[in-house]
Design an enzyme around this catalytic site. Structure first.
Site, mmCIF file in Angstrom:
data_model
loop_
_atom_site.group_PDB
_atom_site.id
_atom_site.type_symbol
_atom_site.label_atom_id
_atom_site.label_comp_id
_atom_site.label_asym_id
_atom_site.label_seq_id
_atom_site.Cartn_x
_atom_site.Cartn_y
_atom_site.Cartn_z
ATOM 1 N N HIS A 185 -10.502 -1.592 -5.685
ATOM 2 C CA HIS A 185 -11.375 -1.118 -4.607
ATOM 3 C C HIS A 185 -11.315 0.391 -4.394
ATOM 4 O O HIS A 185 -12.084 0.925 -3.605
ATOM 5 C CB HIS A 185 -10.989 -1.841 -3.307
ATOM 6 C CG HIS A 185 -9.624 -1.438 -2.837
ATOM 7 N ND1 HIS A 185 -8.468 -1.734 -3.529
ATOM 8 C CD2 HIS A 185 -9.223 -0.714 -1.765
ATOM 9 C CE1 HIS A 185 -7.433 -1.214 -2.895
ATOM 10 N NE2 HIS A 185 -7.866 -0.602 -1.816
ATOM 11 N N ASP A 186 -10.379 1.071 -5.050
ATOM 12 C CA ASP A 186 -10.269 2.532 -4.911
ATOM 13 C C ASP A 186 -10.819 3.275 -6.117
ATOM 14 O O ASP A 186 -10.777 4.501 -6.159
ATOM 15 C CB ASP A 186 -8.790 2.937 -4.758
ATOM 16 C CG ASP A 186 -8.188 2.479 -3.457
ATOM 17 O OD1 ASP A 186 -8.939 2.349 -2.471
ATOM 18 O OD2 ASP A 186 -6.960 2.249 -3.429
ATOM 19 N N ASP A 192 0.810 -1.205 0.000
ATOM 20 C CA ASP A 192 0.000 0.000 0.000
ATOM 21 C C ASP A 192 0.858 1.276 0.000
ATOM 22 O O ASP A 192 1.799 1.378 0.786
ATOM 23 C CB ASP A 192 -0.854 -0.038 1.276
ATOM 24 C CG ASP A 192 -1.971 0.965 1.263
ATOM 25 O OD1 ASP A 192 -2.841 0.856 0.395
ATOM 26 O OD2 ASP A 192 -1.973 1.858 2.130
HETATM 27 C C1 GLC Z 1 -4.308 2.845 -0.683
HETATM 28 C C2 GLC Z 1 -5.456 1.871 -0.539
HETATM 29 C C3 GLC Z 1 -6.668 2.639 -0.125
HETATM 30 C C4 GLC Z 1 -6.388 3.281 1.213
HETATM 31 C C5 GLC Z 1 -5.122 4.107 1.188
HETATM 32 C C6 GLC Z 1 -4.632 4.377 2.578
HETATM 33 O O1 GLC Z 1 -4.491 3.745 -1.686
HETATM 34 O O2 GLC Z 1 -5.630 1.146 -1.704
HETATM 35 O O3 GLC Z 1 -7.819 1.855 -0.082
HETATM 36 O O4 GLC Z 1 -7.466 4.089 1.581
HETATM 37 O O5 GLC Z 1 -4.064 3.471 0.530
HETATM 38 O O6 GLC Z 1 -4.158 3.208 3.168
#
Ligand code: GLC
Length: 560
Positions: free
Chosen positions: A329-330, A199
């Site tokens: 998912h984002d 991440d």
């Molecule tokens: C990344 C993840 C996302 C999360 C962010 C903070 O972008 O994919 O879902 O909100 O990091 O961890």
């Protein structure tokens, strides 16, 4: 180019809280996934990426981890996890975990200790600074709206949080913290997992004097001081030495907003950093860079979209690897974003999937995309759960008085919950995801779009995915082939040829990104004796020739 399993893999991304609920609490879980391994096998994927399942208060759906070595009760137990891992392995499917170590939860014991006093042993695990003239240490903003610093009364200092205030950033300058991270990674690798998706890994190294940013026009302020920061490569190489030297068959994919030039360093095969990136350039193709940031839709035209993919291909070919994705998912659902989710839903989902599986890189399939799932388009803000969306709404609509209708439209375009709704298994209540009340509403189109229907219909998006996955496994040119683009200025067609060194085999792909018919003229300099159909989302014979491309038509030929 070196051949290795993760280049040939097809990754299926599971968002566990929305995949399958086994116990009726409305929240997906590990036993739910266990019950669907047959489905994964049927689809033909060979690697699963599991979004975070660790202990977490779930402020950001698990990207706020309070215990890196245990499973959140709502997802199950460590025993369930081990059972899932071994079942997947038995079925020839590998598993990669999400590694979230730019920040932890504020409920992690390290942070609970850290905030107690300035001389606490864990103080330096996080980034604490004095305020400046009664204000934050600098002008950086959080990805989830507002300032990136939170004041903590107890010690009269601020801590940095690039995401929510419940996600304090870890201090990678501290060697002890780094060792803790490597230890927890080895803990999972020793358990037998096959790698990590990391991440926001390119944000772990911050410029240490934390200067104010002068670039204040956009929605995110400060990025130039922590995105691909000064010690990033050093940290990643150290991580590699501590973890992947031993587990050298593991797959590492870093989420990183980086240019292709920076990517050469991050994934260069001789550099011992990462295997591939989840980069964002194509995700920025249709979004703005003003005050509204990603919530503003911008139309840049197909040539600009193609240019991004083509350039990444060129820059990385024979240097390092990459991932290929159109949603996760984002992001919103790709058929709604890049295709057409009404008249040509099935055609455009197949066309985009054709692109995903015929480029150089490892394709990532986000759960439900193989059904051609569309955005959820909820119309009431009360139906949304995502912290990013809700904070944005509070900031723009409730505080700054932006037009709610305009901002709801923005959520329909970009909101993360569009893709986080429960997996649509069948047309029964709650799409067969749960017998209870789901944590977020089901996509209203579940009666039409669901796995049961798709599996029964041989013309479905699902069956097309199966075919694309199989073909990619059978044809090296689709995995390792070099890439040449044709007609790069064309506003509707994306045409490219993959060629494999030392082989006569070539793969010619033509994709129509529009809802209009388009004339395709076979590029003059492509020489071949025979051609046969590789795949198409309409009826086509095997002869590569000039043709009229129907709306969202995809056609690919193997040439010899
Ligand atoms: C990344 C993840 C996302 C999360 C962010 C903070 O972008 O994919 O879902 O909100 O990091 O961890």
């Amino acid at each position: 180019m070196k051949k290795i399993w993760w280049k040939e893999a097809v990754v299926y991304q599971i968002y566990p809280r929305s995949f399958m609920d086994s116990n009726g609490d409305g929240f997906g879980d590990l036993r739910g996934i266990i019950s669907k391994v047959d489905y994964l096998k049927e689809l033909g994927i060979d690697t699963v990426w599991l979004n975070p399942v660790y202990k977490s208060p779930q402020d950001d759906n698990g990207y706020d981890i309070s215990d890196y070595r245990n499973i959140l009760e709502a997802f199950g137990t460590l025993e369930d996890f081990k059972e899932l891992l071994s079942l997947l392995h038995k079925n020839g499917i590998r598993l990669i975990m999400d590694l979230v170590v730019n920040h932890s939860s504020d409920e992690h014991n390290w942070f609970v200790e850290s905030r107690k006093s300035k001389d606490n042993k864990y103080r330096d695990y996080y980034i604490w600074r004095d305020g400046k003239n009664g204000k934050e240490p600098n002008n950086w903003t959080s990805f989830f709206s507002g300032k990136a610093w939170e004041y903590d009364e107890q010690t009269d200092q601020y801590y940095l949080h690039l995401f929510s205030k419940k996600q304090p950033d870890l201090n990678w300058e501290n060697p002890q913290l780094r060792q803790e991270v490597y230890d927890l990674m080895n803990y999972w690798l020793e358990m037998g997992i096959d790698g990590f998706r990391m991440d926001v890994i390119n944000m772990i190294s911050k410029v240490q004097d934390f200067p104010d940013s002068v670039h204040t026009g956009g929605s995110i302020i400060g990025g130039e001081y922590y995105s691909n920061g000064p010690r990033l490569h050093e940290f990643l190489q150290e991580m590699h030495a501590n973890c992947f030297e031993k587990f050298n068959n593991a797959m590492t994919v870093g989420e990183a907003g980086a240019t292709a030039e920076i990517a050469r360093l991050l994934v260069g095969e001789d550099r011992n950093e990462l295997n591939m990136l989840i980069h964002f350039e194509h995700m920025g193709w249709d979004t703005g860079d003003g005050e509204l940031g990603k919530w503003e839709r911008v139309h840049r035209g197909l040539p600009a979209f193609k240019e991004i993919f083509t350039r990444w291909h060129k820059v990385l070919h024979n240097i390092g690897w990459n991932s290929l994705y159109l949603s996760n998912h984002d992001q919103p659902r790709f058929v709604s974003r890049f295709g057409n989710d009404t008249t040509y839903r099935v055609e455009s989902a197949k066309m985009l999937a054709t692109m995903l599986f015929t480029m150089q890189g490892t394709p990532f399939v986000y759960q439900g995309d193989e059904l051609g799932t569309t955005n959820a388009y909820f119309t009431d803000i009360k139906d949304y759960r995502d912290i990013e969306t809700l904070n944005m709404w509070k900031d723009f609509v409730e505080t700054r008085g932006y037009d709610p209708e305009k901002m709801m439209k923005a959520i329909h375009f970009m909101g993360r919950d569009n893709a986080r709704t429960p997996m649509q298994w069948d047309d029964s209540e709650n799409a067969g995801f749960t017998t209870g009340t789901p944590w977020i509403k089901v996509n209203p189109r579940y009666k039409e779009i669901n796995a049961k229907n798709a599996m029964a219909d041989e013309n479905s998006v699902f069956h097309y995915y199966k075919k694309l996955i199989r073909l990619r496994k059978e044809n090296e040119v689709a995995v390792y082939g070099d890439f040449t683009e044709f007609y790069n200025e064309h506003e509707a067609l994306y045409v490219y040829l993959r060629t494999l060194e030392g082989s006569a085999q070539k793969l010619l792909v033509c994709l129509n990104f529009s809802d209009k018919q388009q004339s395709f003229v076979l590029p003059k300099d492509i020489k071949f004796k025979t051609s046969k159909l590789y795949v198409s989302n309409y009826e086509n014979d095997g002869e590569a020739k000039d043709k009229e491309m129907k709306p969202y038509e995809a056609v690919a030929y193997l040439l010899d």
